[in-house]
Design a protein around this motif. Structure first.
Motif, short mmCIF file in Angstrom:
data_model
loop_
_atom_site.label_atom_id
_atom_site.label_comp_id
_atom_site.label_asym_id
_atom_site.label_seq_id
_atom_site.Cartn_x
_atom_site.Cartn_y
_atom_site.Cartn_z
N LEU A 54 0.55 -1.40 -0.33
CA LEU A 54 0.17 -0.27 -0.41
C LEU A 54 0.87 0.94 -0.02
N ILE A 78 -0.65 -3.67 -8.10
CA ILE A 78 -2.03 -4.13 -8.29
C ILE A 78 -2.12 -5.44 -8.22
N ARG A 81 -1.40 -7.00 -5.33
CA ARG A 81 -2.35 -6.78 -3.47
C ARG A 81 -3.34 -8.01 -4.21
N ARG A 82 -3.56 -8.17 -5.84
CA ARG A 82 -4.58 -8.62 -6.17
C ARG A 82 -5.24 -10.40 -5.57
N PHE A 87 -5.98 -9.05 3.03
CA PHE A 87 -6.58 -7.58 3.62
C PHE A 87 -7.59 -7.96 4.76
N PRO A 107 -12.96 -8.74 -4.69
CA PRO A 107 -11.16 -9.14 -5.23
C PRO A 107 -11.47 -10.53 -6.38
N LYS B 326 -8.20 -0.33 -3.78
CA LYS B 326 -7.16 -0.40 -4.27
C LYS B 326 -6.53 -1.25 -3.44
N ALA B 327 -6.42 -1.33 -2.28
CA ALA B 327 -5.91 -2.61 -1.70
C ALA B 327 -6.04 -3.60 -1.75
N ILE B 328 -7.53 -4.39 -2.45
CA ILE B 328 -8.03 -5.33 -2.79
C ILE B 328 -7.68 -5.30 -4.17
N GLY B 329 -7.08 -5.04 -4.93
CA GLY B 329 -6.65 -4.82 -6.20
C GLY B 329 -7.56 -4.44 -7.46
N ALA B 330 -8.01 -3.68 -7.09
CA ALA B 330 -8.72 -2.59 -7.73
C ALA B 330 -7.96 -1.50 -8.64
N PRO B 441 -3.57 3.85 -1.63
CA PRO B 441 -3.81 2.74 -1.44
C PRO B 441 -3.89 2.44 0.23
N ALA B 442 -2.33 3.37 0.77
CA ALA B 442 -2.90 3.53 1.87
C ALA B 442 -3.95 3.91 3.00
#
Lengths: 236, 448
Positions: A54, A78, A81-82, A87, A107, B326-330, B441-442
C-alpha cells in the motif's frame, strides 16, 4: 514464506524526517500465524502498509515467495495486491451498499474470475467462516461487528492469497468475539496454508499466535516463538 | 456484478442526495434543452427569412427606377468593375426601352389603357399619345399603352419581372448576341397575330420572332425580350444599362457585397438589397438566438459544475472506500469507470426529468422570449425608426414570423438531451477521476 530484509520507511513531517520503520528484518514461514505488537506509534501499521504494497519503503526488501515486491512497478503491485495478498482491517472496511456475498466476490471480480465461479467460491468462503446463507444476502449495516469481520476475512481469502495482513483484527470487537476471530485466523492459516501476519496491541491475542514480533520506535526489539496445540475455529 | 452496475447502484446510496442532484441537474438539462430548441427554431426561421429574400442585389442609375426619376445611365464599364468584387458571383445587366405603337414599331399594344392607364396618363404617366383622331383629351381620352422591351444579358423570368417563364413555341433568343431577334409574350403575339419566324419593326429595323413565352401575368406577356446589345443599338443607347441584377456567392455575404458595390460605384448608382431591410426584420430573431445560445452554454456549464461538485463531494467522502478497493486489487481504471457510471446515472436521471420538463416548457419559454424580444424591438424602433414600403413589409413578415414561432421537437432533440447528459457527466467526472487516481491505497490505513 515472508522475508523482510533491512526494511526502512522515512516520512517527512513539519518537524523533520521521521523514521517510522527502521531497518527491520524478520521471516515468517508459510502457513504460520504471526503477530506484530507494539505501542501506538511504534510503526506497526506502517510496516503492514509496506508489506501489503500500500506504500513504498525508503529502502530494504520484502520477499513474498520468490518475489521482491519492492522492485515491482505500479501495475505489478496492483496484481500483487489482487492475487497474493489479503487484507483484514480493524474497521472491517466492507463496501456498505454491497451484500456480504458481493463484498467477498469483489476481489475475484478484479482478478477476472467468472461470475458463477466467484459466486460459488464466495458462498463457500462465507460458509467456512460461519456466515449463514441468510446473512450472506445482508448488507454490512445489518451484520454484527463479529460477522462483518468474518466477511472481511472471507474477502481476504477470496483470491487464495499467500499472505493475509490483518490490522488490529479484533480492535473493534469484544473480547469473546475477538478470541473467536483469532481462532478462525489461526484455523485458516493451518487449513489454507496461508501465512497470516496480524498487527495487534493485545498481548493475549499475540500469545495465541505462532510468532510474535515486538516493535518500538520503528525498530524490531523482540521476537518470540510459541508452540501450542491448534484449536478448532468456533462461530461468533 | 460488473463495475458499471456497481457504479449505477452507488448512485442510489444516498437517496436524499440523489433526489436533490437529480432535480438540480434536471433544471440545468431542461433549461439547456429549451434553449437548444429555441436556438434551432430561431435559426431555422432566420434561414427561411433570408432564403425568402434571396441573395440578389439590384443596381440602378442613381435617381432612376425604370422609366421614372432621372440622372445618368450606368455603363457596361461600370458593371465590368463590379464583376471582380469579392462575393460577387454573377452580374446580369438589362436595358429597357418603350416602343410607341405606330411611331416606333409595327406592333400594337396588347394592353388596353382602361381607367388606370388613362389616370396614369393624366398624371404625367408613361402612356403614349393616341393615334390622330382618336383623342378626346383629359382623363377620358383614349391612347395606346407603349410596348415594353427588355434588353437582357440572360433570358430569365426576372427579365420581365415575373417568377416563371416558359416558351409556348420557339426558343429563347441568344441574349449574348447582337442579332435582330426577339421573344414576345403570348398576349402580344395574339394581339398582333405573330408566330415564330414572323417579323415586326423596331424603328426602321425588322426584327424576327424567335420564341413566344408565357410569364404567367398579362403585363409581362405583353412585352418583348431581346438581346441587350441589340436594344442598345436599336434604341441608340450604346454601352448603357438601366438596371443590373448582381448575385452574391452566399446569402450571408450579401451585406458585404452591397458595401463593396457601393464603394466601387459611389454616387453613380443606387444599390438596393432586400437583405438590408431583412436584417432589421430578423433582428428580434437574432436577439432570441443570442439569448438562447448563451443560456444553452450557461445551462450546460452549470450542469457540468453541479456534477463536478457532486462527484468531488462523493470522492472525498469515499476516500477510504477507494483505498479499500485499491488495497484488494482494483485498478485505477476500474474505480474511475465505477465513479463515471455513477455520474452518468445521476445525470441520466436528471436528463430524463429535464427532457420531459424541457419539452413541456419549450413553447411557453419560446413565447416568453418572443414577447420580450418583440417589445424590445418595438421600443427601439421609435417613431422615426424603421423604413417604409418594402422595409415595412419585411418588418411585418419578421414580426409575423416571431408570433408564429413554434419549437419543433424531434427525436434528434432527445438524443441531444442524452448527449448533453453524457457530456456533463464525463466533464463533471474528469477532475474527480483524477483525484481517484491520486488516492493512495495506504489511505485505507488512515485512522485504523
Amino acid at each position: 514464506m515472508l522475508i523482510v530484509e533491512n526494511l526502512s520507511k522515512e516520512f517527512n513531517s513539519g518537524a523533520g524526517p521521521v523514521q517510522a520503520v527502521d531497518s527491520i528484518s524478520f521471516e515468517v514461514p508459510e502457513g504460520k500465524f504471526a503477530a506484530i505488537i507494539g505501542k501506538s506509534g511504534s510503526g506497526k501499521s506502517t510496516l503492514l502498509a509496506l508489506l501489503g504494497a500500500l506504500d513504498k519503503p525508503t529502502s530494504g526488501a520484502i520477499k513474498v515467495g520468490d518475489q521482491d515486491i519492492t522492485k515491482l512497478g505500479d501495475q505489478d503491485l496492483i496484481k500483487y495486491r489482487r492475487n497474493r495478498i489479503g487484507f483484514v482491517f480493524q474497521g472491517y472496511n466492507l463496501v456498505p451498499n454491497l451484500t456480504a456475498l458481493e463484498n467477498v466476490m469483489l476481489p475475484m471480480e478484479f482478478a477476472g474470475v467468472r461470475g458463477a465461479e466467484r459466486k460459488a467460491r464466495a458462498a463457500s468462503l462465507l460458509d467456512q467462516v460461519g456466515i449463514t446463507v441468510e446473512e450472506q444476502s445482508r448488507k454490512p449495516s445489518r451484520l454484527s461487528g463479529g460477522q462483518q469481520q468474518r466477511v472481511a476475512i472471507a474477502r481476504a481469502l477470496a483470491n487464495r492469497p499467500q499472505l493475509i495482513l490483518a490490522d488490529e483484527p479484533t480492535g473493534n470487537l469484544d473480547s469473546t468475539t475477538g478470541k473467536l476471530i483469532v481462532d478462525l485466523l489461526r484455523h485458516l492459516a493451518r487449513t489454507e496454508k496461508t501465512t497470516i501476519l496480524a498487527v495487534t496491541h493485545d498481548l493475549e491475542i499475540a500469545r495465541q499466535t505462532d510468532l510474535t514480533f515486538r516493535l518500538a520506535d520503528g525498530k524490531l526489539v523482540g521476537e518470540e516463538r510459541h508452540a501450542r496445540a491448534q484449536r478448532p475455529a468456533v462461530a461468533a | 456484478m460488473s463495475t458499471i452496475v456497481r457504479g449505477v447502484r452507488n448512485a442510489f446510496r444516498n437517496t436524499i442526495r440523489t433526489g436533490g442532484v437529480t432535480v438540480i441537474l434536471a433544471l440545468s438539462i431542461g433549461l439547456a434543452l429549451v434553449m437548444l430548441l429555441s436556438l434551432k427554431t430561431v435559426q431555422a426561421r432566420i434561414q427561411t427569412v433570408k432564403q425568402s429574400i434571396g441573395n440578389t442585389i439590384s443596381v440602378s442609375p442613381a435617381g432612376a427606377r425604370g422609366f421614372d426619376g432621372g440622372g445618368e445611365p450606368l455603363t457596361q464599364t461600370d458593371l465590368d468593375a463590379v464583376k471582380s468584387l469579392p462575393h460577387v458571383s454573377g452580374v446580369v445587366a438589362s436595358l429597357n426601352d418603350r416602343l410607341t405603337p405606330i411611331t416606333d414599331t409595327s406592333l400594337a399594344s396588347a394592353i388596353d389603357p382602361g381607367t388606370l392607364g388613362n389616370r396614369f396618363r393624366s398624371r404625367g404617366g408613361d402612356a403614349a399619345p393616341a393615334p390622330a383622331g382618336n383623342s378626346s383629351g383629359g382623363a377620358t381620352r383614349t391612347f395606346t399603352i407603349p410596348i415594353m422591351v427588355s434588353g437582357v444579358g440572360q433570358v430569365t423570368a426576372a427579365a420581365v419581372n415575373a417568377t416563371s417563364l416558359k416558351f409556348t413555341s420557339g426558343s429563347a433568343v441568344d441574349a449574348s448576341g447582337k442579332a435582330n431577334v426577339a421573344d414576345i409574350g403570348t398576349e402580344l403575339a395574339t394581339k398582333n397575330n405573330l408566330k415564330v419566324g414572323s417579323t415586326f419593326t423596331y424603328g426602321t429595323t425588322t426584327v424576327t420572332v424567335s420564341g413566344i413565352f408565357d410569364a404567367g401575368n398579362k403585363f409581362a406577356n405583353a412585352g418583348v425580350i431581346m438581346p441587350i446589345a441589340t436594344v442598345q443599338t436599336l434604341s441608340a443607347q450604346p454601352g448603357q444599362i438601366s438596371t443590373a441584377t448582381i448575385t452574391a456567392d452566399d446569402i450571408t455575404n450579401v451585406p458585404a457585397a452591397v458595401t463593396a458595390i457601393k464603394a466601387k460605384l459611389g454616387t453613380k448608382a443606387d444599390v438596393v438589397s432586400q437583405q438590408d431591410t431583412a436584417t432589421n426584420a430578423i433582428a428580434p430573431l437574432e436577439n432570441i438566438k443570442t439569448v438562447s445560445l448563451y443560456s444553452l452554454i450557461g445551462a450546460l456549464t452549470a450542469g457540468a459544475v453541479i456534477t463536478f461538485l457532486t462527484m468531488l463531494m462523493i470522492v472525498r467522502e469515499r476516500r477510504r472506500e477507494i483505498g479499500v478497493l485499491k488495497a484488494i486489487g482494483a485498478s485505477n481504471v476500474k474505480i474511475v469507470v465505477q465513479f463515471v457510471a455513477e455520474a452518468v446515472t445521476l445525470t441520466s436521471m436528471g436528463a430524463v426529468v429535464g427532457v420531459i420538463g424541457g419539452l413541456l416548457l419549450s413553447n411557453p419559454v419560446l413565447k416568453l422570449l418572443v414577447t420580450t424580444s418583440t417589445s424590445t424591438s418595438t421600443t427601439g424602433a421609435g417613431p422615426g425608426g424603421g423604413g417604409r414600403g418594402f422595409a415595412r413589409i419585411i418588418g411585418g413578415f419578421g414580426g409575423q414570423s416571431l408570433q408564429n414561432l413554434q419549437a419543433v421537437i424531434g427525436y434528434d432533440i432527445l438524443l441531444y438531451g442524452l448527449l448533453a447528459a453524457l457530456i456533463i457527466a464525463v466533464v463533471g467526472s474528469a477532475l474527480p477521476a483524477w483525484l481517484i487516481a491520486k488516492v493512495r491505497p495506504a489511505e485505507v490505513m488512515r485512522g485504523e
